[in-house]
Design a protein around this motif. Structure first.
Motif, PDB file in Angstrom:
ATOM      1  N   CYS A  85      22.691  73.839  12.710  1.00 51.17           N
ATOM      2  CA  CYS A  85      22.982  74.140  11.324  1.00 51.17           C
ATOM      3  C   CYS A  85      24.466  73.907  11.056  1.00 51.17           C
ATOM      4  O   CYS A  85      25.261  73.781  11.966  1.00 51.17           O
ATOM      5  N   PHE A  86      24.811  73.913   9.825  1.00 51.79           N
ATOM      6  CA  PHE A  86      26.180  73.674   9.386  1.00 51.79           C
ATOM      7  C   PHE A  86      27.061  74.880   9.702  1.00 51.79           C
ATOM      8  O   PHE A  86      26.716  76.007   9.342  1.00 51.79           O
ATOM      9  N   PRO A  87      28.211  74.689  10.367  1.00 48.10           N
ATOM     10  CA  PRO A  87      29.098  75.816  10.692  1.00 48.10           C
ATOM     11  C   PRO A  87      29.959  76.206   9.485  1.00 48.10           C
ATOM     12  O   PRO A  87      31.117  75.834   9.387  1.00 48.10           O
ATOM     13  N   LEU A  88      29.372  76.944   8.558  1.00 44.23           N
ATOM     14  CA  LEU A  88      30.043  77.296   7.310  1.00 44.23           C
ATOM     15  C   LEU A  88      31.358  78.044   7.544  1.00 44.23           C
ATOM     16  O   LEU A  88      32.293  77.902   6.763  1.00 44.23           O
ATOM     17  N   ALA A  89      31.449  78.804   8.629  1.00 46.64           N
ATOM     18  CA  ALA A  89      32.666  79.574   8.890  1.00 46.64           C
ATOM     19  C   ALA A  89      33.900  78.672   8.960  1.00 46.64           C
ATOM     20  O   ALA A  89      34.996  79.095   8.601  1.00 46.64           O
ATOM     21  N   LEU A  90      33.716  77.446   9.382  1.00 46.91           N
ATOM     22  CA  LEU A  90      34.850  76.529   9.462  1.00 46.91           C
ATOM     23  C   LEU A  90      35.428  76.213   8.091  1.00 46.91           C
ATOM     24  O   LEU A  90      36.589  75.879   7.957  1.00 46.91           O
ATOM     25  N   ASP A  99      33.505  77.848  -7.603  1.00 45.17           N
ATOM     26  CA  ASP A  99      32.919  78.818  -8.520  1.00 45.17           C
ATOM     27  C   ASP A  99      31.504  79.159  -8.019  1.00 45.17           C
ATOM     28  O   ASP A  99      30.953  78.476  -7.154  1.00 45.17           O
ATOM     29  N   ILE A 100      30.935  80.206  -8.562  1.00 46.06           N
ATOM     30  CA  ILE A 100      29.640  80.709  -8.106  1.00 46.06           C
ATOM     31  C   ILE A 100      28.553  79.638  -8.187  1.00 46.06           C
ATOM     32  O   ILE A 100      27.743  79.488  -7.269  1.00 46.06           O
ATOM     33  N   ARG A 101      28.541  78.871  -9.254  1.00 47.42           N
ATOM     34  CA  ARG A 101      27.512  77.836  -9.413  1.00 47.42           C
ATOM     35  C   ARG A 101      27.631  76.778  -8.312  1.00 47.42           C
ATOM     36  O   ARG A 101      26.642  76.377  -7.711  1.00 47.42           O
ATOM     37  N   ALA A 106      25.920  74.295  -3.187  1.00 43.59           N
ATOM     38  CA  ALA A 106      26.263  73.901  -1.813  1.00 43.59           C
ATOM     39  C   ALA A 106      25.347  74.596  -0.811  1.00 43.59           C
ATOM     40  O   ALA A 106      24.853  73.972   0.140  1.00 43.59           O
ATOM     41  N   LEU A 107      25.092  75.878  -1.020  1.00 46.75           N
ATOM     42  CA  LEU A 107      24.203  76.606  -0.111  1.00 46.75           C
ATOM     43  C   LEU A 107      22.776  76.077  -0.168  1.00 46.75           C
ATOM     44  O   LEU A 107      22.088  75.997   0.856  1.00 46.75           O
ATOM     45  N   VAL A 109      21.857  73.001  -0.765  1.00 42.51           N
ATOM     46  CA  VAL A 109      21.840  71.748  -0.005  1.00 42.51           C
ATOM     47  C   VAL A 109      21.876  72.043   1.494  1.00 42.51           C
ATOM     48  O   VAL A 109      21.120  71.453   2.275  1.00 42.51           O
ATOM     49  N   LEU A 110      22.739  72.957   1.899  1.00 39.47           N
ATOM     50  CA  LEU A 110      22.843  73.285   3.324  1.00 39.47           C
ATOM     51  C   LEU A 110      21.538  73.870   3.865  1.00 39.47           C
ATOM     52  O   LEU A 110      21.139  73.575   4.991  1.00 39.47           O
ATOM     53  N   ARG A 111      20.875  74.705   3.061  1.00 42.08           N
ATOM     54  CA  ARG A 111      19.581  75.253   3.499  1.00 42.08           C
ATOM     55  C   ARG A 111      18.582  74.137   3.747  1.00 42.08           C
ATOM     56  O   ARG A 111      17.826  74.160   4.712  1.00 42.08           O
ATOM     57  N   LEU A 112      18.557  73.160   2.859  1.00 37.17           N
ATOM     58  CA  LEU A 112      17.648  72.023   3.036  1.00 37.17           C
ATOM     59  C   LEU A 112      17.986  71.234   4.296  1.00 37.17           C
ATOM     60  O   LEU A 112      17.095  70.831   5.047  1.00 37.17           O
ATOM     61  N   LEU A 113      19.268  71.014   4.520  1.00 37.63           N
ATOM     62  CA  LEU A 113      19.685  70.248   5.690  1.00 37.63           C
ATOM     63  C   LEU A 113      19.438  70.986   7.001  1.00 37.63           C
ATOM     64  O   LEU A 113      19.196  70.365   8.033  1.00 37.63           O
ATOM     65  N   CYS A 114      19.513  72.309   6.947  1.00 41.33           N
ATOM     66  CA  CYS A 114      19.399  73.106   8.171  1.00 41.33           C
ATOM     67  C   CYS A 114      17.992  73.627   8.430  1.00 41.33           C
ATOM     68  O   CYS A 114      17.750  74.248   9.455  1.00 41.33           O
TER      69      CYS A 114
END
Length: 122
Positions: A85-90, A99-101, A106-107, A109-114
């Motif tokens: 999965c994507f290392p978001l902490a980095l 902004d929130i939107r 972004a989240l 897209v990352l969920r789909l990728l991961c």
């Protein structure tokens, strides 16, 4: 007996620390040289750290975590299963500037990728 146990504990966490430094450095696409310069380490010190053969001072650990843009505590966490999965902490600091939107998008897209359950529809 306690000396042996403590030594094994130190060795285990030295290796965890070294593996995490290397893993997050590579995930940030930083060469050893660039990382050493930015974290104000010499190459021998970095090599020893990544090999789990060093006992760094707190100030050194703080410079390392700052350079990697991760919390200091992350350096001591047992590594999860291989990164799938994507290392978001980095990228947390940059992510927080969105902004929130944009964060939600972004989240998503990352969920789909991961998502390991996604199958190829072709």
């Amino acid at each position: 007996m306690t000396t042996i146990k403590n030594r094994q504990h130190d060795i285990k966490y030295g290796k965890v620390l070294g593996e995490n430094i290397k893993r997050y450095r590579e995930a940030a696409l930083m060469s050893k040289f660039k990382f050493a310069v930015e974290a104000r380490l010499d190459m021998r010190q970095l090599n020893n750290l990544e090999a789990g053969q060093s006992n760094p001072e707190l100030e050194t650990l703080q410079r390392i975590s700052d350079t990697l843009n991760i919390p200091l505590s992350v350096l001591f966490e047992e590594p999860p299963e291989p990164l799938t999965c994507f290392p978001l902490a980095l990228y947390q600091k940059s992510f927080n500037k969105l902004d929130i939107r944009a964060q939600s998008q972004a989240l998503a897209v990352l969920r789909l990728l991961c998502d390991p359950d996604l199958t190829d529809n072709d």
